[in-house]
Design an enzyme around this catalytic site. Structure first.
Site, PDB file in Angstrom:
ATOM      1  N   ARG A  32      77.512  79.462  51.718  1.00  0.00           N
ATOM      2  CA  ARG A  32      77.747  79.377  50.271  1.00  0.00           C
ATOM      3  C   ARG A  32      78.020  80.757  49.687  1.00  0.00           C
ATOM      4  O   ARG A  32      78.870  80.942  48.852  1.00  0.00           O
ATOM      5  CB  ARG A  32      76.515  78.777  49.580  1.00  0.00           C
ATOM      6  N   GLU A  34      69.948  58.339  62.052  1.00  0.00           N
ATOM      7  CA  GLU A  34      69.014  58.451  63.168  1.00  0.00           C
ATOM      8  C   GLU A  34      67.681  57.791  62.809  1.00  0.00           C
ATOM      9  O   GLU A  34      67.316  57.782  61.634  1.00  0.00           O
ATOM     10  CB  GLU A  34      68.811  59.928  63.571  1.00  0.00           C
ATOM     11  N   ILE A  40      72.724  71.219  64.828  1.00  0.00           N
ATOM     12  CA  ILE A  40      71.253  71.204  64.820  1.00  0.00           C
ATOM     13  C   ILE A  40      70.763  71.142  63.378  1.00  0.00           C
ATOM     14  O   ILE A  40      69.604  71.462  63.101  1.00  0.00           O
ATOM     15  CB  ILE A  40      70.641  72.432  65.545  1.00  0.00           C
ATOM     16  N   ALA A  41      71.658  70.735  62.455  1.00  0.00           N
ATOM     17  CA  ALA A  41      71.296  70.779  61.031  1.00  0.00           C
ATOM     18  C   ALA A  41      70.728  69.436  60.580  1.00  0.00           C
ATOM     19  O   ALA A  41      69.511  69.231  60.576  1.00  0.00           O
ATOM     20  CB  ALA A  41      72.507  71.183  60.223  1.00  0.00           C
ATOM     21  N   ARG A  42      71.591  68.530  60.211  1.00  0.00           N
ATOM     22  CA  ARG A  42      71.169  67.192  59.780  1.00  0.00           C
ATOM     23  C   ARG A  42      72.292  66.211  60.056  1.00  0.00           C
ATOM     24  O   ARG A  42      73.480  66.583  59.966  1.00  0.00           O
ATOM     25  CB  ARG A  42      70.900  67.159  58.272  1.00  0.00           C
ATOM     26  N   HIS A  74      66.582  65.005  67.917  1.00  0.00           N
ATOM     27  CA  HIS A  74      66.064  65.811  66.801  1.00  0.00           C
ATOM     28  C   HIS A  74      64.822  66.615  67.227  1.00  0.00           C
ATOM     29  O   HIS A  74      63.735  66.436  66.675  1.00  0.00           O
ATOM     30  CB  HIS A  74      65.754  64.909  65.592  1.00  0.00           C
ATOM     31  N   GLY A  76      71.838  80.832  56.902  1.00  0.00           N
ATOM     32  CA  GLY A  76      70.490  81.108  56.401  1.00  0.00           C
ATOM     33  C   GLY A  76      69.699  81.800  57.501  1.00  0.00           C
ATOM     34  O   GLY A  76      70.266  82.421  58.404  1.00  0.00           O
ATOM     35  N   ARG A  77      68.376  81.643  57.430  1.00  0.00           N
ATOM     36  CA  ARG A  77      67.529  82.377  58.374  1.00  0.00           C
ATOM     37  C   ARG A  77      67.752  81.924  59.808  1.00  0.00           C
ATOM     38  O   ARG A  77      67.742  82.726  60.738  1.00  0.00           O
ATOM     39  CB  ARG A  77      66.060  82.223  57.964  1.00  0.00           C
ATOM     40  N   ILE A  78      67.975  80.610  60.005  1.00  0.00           N
ATOM     41  CA  ILE A  78      68.188  80.119  61.381  1.00  0.00           C
ATOM     42  C   ILE A  78      69.569  80.558  61.874  1.00  0.00           C
ATOM     43  O   ILE A  78      69.722  81.011  63.015  1.00  0.00           O
ATOM     44  CB  ILE A  78      68.018  78.583  61.449  1.00  0.00           C
TER      45      ILE A  78
HETATM   46  C1  DGY Z   1      63.319  70.586  59.954  1.00  0.00           C
HETATM   47  O1  DGY Z   1      62.312  71.269  59.859  1.00  0.00           O
HETATM   48  O2  DGY Z   1      64.053  70.332  58.993  1.00  0.00           O
HETATM   49  C2  DGY Z   1      63.617  70.022  61.281  1.00  0.00           C
HETATM   50  O3  DGY Z   1      64.853  69.403  61.343  1.00  0.00           O
HETATM   51  C3  DGY Z   1      62.521  69.050  61.655  1.00  0.00           C
HETATM   52  O4  DGY Z   1      62.340  69.151  63.001  1.00  0.00           O
END
Ligand code: DGY
Length: 330
Positions: free
Chosen positions: A177, A268, A237-239, A286, A155-157
């Protein structure tokens, strides 16, 4: 009569002040984590909620509070909210996309570099007073320049991370996807769309930037880790929940992959304690979007969404347009 809003977690005081000009605010500036029942009860007399990723707004909270007009999340990720239940109840849900793309991409690189070049591990060793001489083999890490970067979730990130790899002369593989347009691929350092398996097998460094959902739960587990190179690094760095943390701990312990950099964890902030006994993992709480400017932009973006939604306007970052386009709440 002024509408009533719950700000469920502490946020910048000036944003609370901004919202207080228009609404009756109950604000949790002491930053307590409300229990599920407490949140449910606090919402009973509210018209809207300003939420953060640690505010769990599940189907039960929504079912008990059908009077809510809007749930505005201060995050781009919204897996803390049952979007289907909210939509079904006619409640607007918003997030804060875009304002954090570049900051989060910067942090993805910071975590990748710290992981591949063993920065925190060597700093802890230095602070502990172990440094008595220069050695040819001290903290040998993996190069980033010239290596193959794999991005899962383009995606954008993900695209912002890929763009940064140009300066490191990297080859970029991605899995997503759907495939990006040729223009977008070119702009993302000529990123090449591949299967997840090929990416796992070929990349030297893998960054996870995909959204969490039941479909992406444990996208990286024992089978996927087994496909990775033993010299590879993995950055999340996602979830939390996208990686099977217990499987990752096993892979790091047995050196089946070289190292991991993690900003997010299952359950977390109560992450798996075994991570603490491993030297080949970099752990951060996070904070990928946590620059002063970006957290302020996110906070104000969520406030903009809330103000628009409560005024009966279309909020800029509406996640469930069906609510306004179909049977809108009156
Ligand atoms: C988000 O914006 O989803 C980040 O994980 C929160 O810092």
């Amino acid at each position: 009569m002024r509408q009533k809003i719950l700000i469920a977690k502490a946020i910048f005081p000036d944003v609370v002040a901004r919202l207080s000009q228009q609404f009756d605010i109950e604000s949790n500036q002491e930053d307590r984590l409300f229990s599920h029942d407490e949140l449910l009860a606090k919402l009973r007399d509210k018209d809207g909620i300003y939420a953060t990723p640690s505010t769990l707004i599940d189907a039960a909270v929504i079912a008990a509070n059908p009077q809510l007009k809007a749930i505005c999340n201060m995050a781009v990720g919204y897996n803390n909210i049952d979007l289907d239940a909210a939509t079904h109840a006619g409640i607007i849900v918003t997030n804060t996309p875009d304002v954090l793309n570049e900051t989060t991409a910067d942090f993805g690189w910071a975590l990748l570099m710290a992981t591949a070049r063993r920065i925190t591990e060597s700093e802890h060793w230095l602070r502990a007073g172990h440094w008595d001489k220069w050695r040819y083999d001290s903290f040998l890490g993996a190069d980033l320049h010239g290596a193959t970067l794999g991005i899962i979730g383009m995606g954008r990130i993900g695209q912002a991370i890929a763009r940064r790899s140009l300066g490191f002369d990297m080859r970029v593989l991605y899995h997503n996807r759907s495939r990006l347009s040729a223009d977008r691929e070119a702009h993302a350092n000529n990123a090449q769309f591949v299967s997840k398996e090929e990416l796992l097998r070929s990349a030297d460094h893998i960054v996870l930037v995909l959204p969490y959902s039941t479909a992406t739960h444990h996208s990286i587990g024992a089978a996927e880790l087994a496909l990775m190179k033993p010299t590879a690094t993995l950055v999340n760095i996602a979830r939390g929940g996208i990686v099977d943390d217990a499987a990752l701990i096993g892979a790091l312990r047995d050196k089946r992959i070289a190292a991991a950099g993690l900003d997010v964890f299952e359950n977390e902030p109560r992450f798996h304690p075994d991570f603490l006994s491993l030297s080949n993992v970099v752990l951060t709480p996070h904070i990928a979007s946590a620059s002063e400017a970006t957290r302020r932009a996110m906070a104000n973006c969520a406030a903009d969404n809330l103000i628009a939604a409560m005024a009966g306007q279309r909020p800029p970052n509406l996640l469930n347009p069906q609510v306004l386009d179909g049977a809108a709440k009156t």
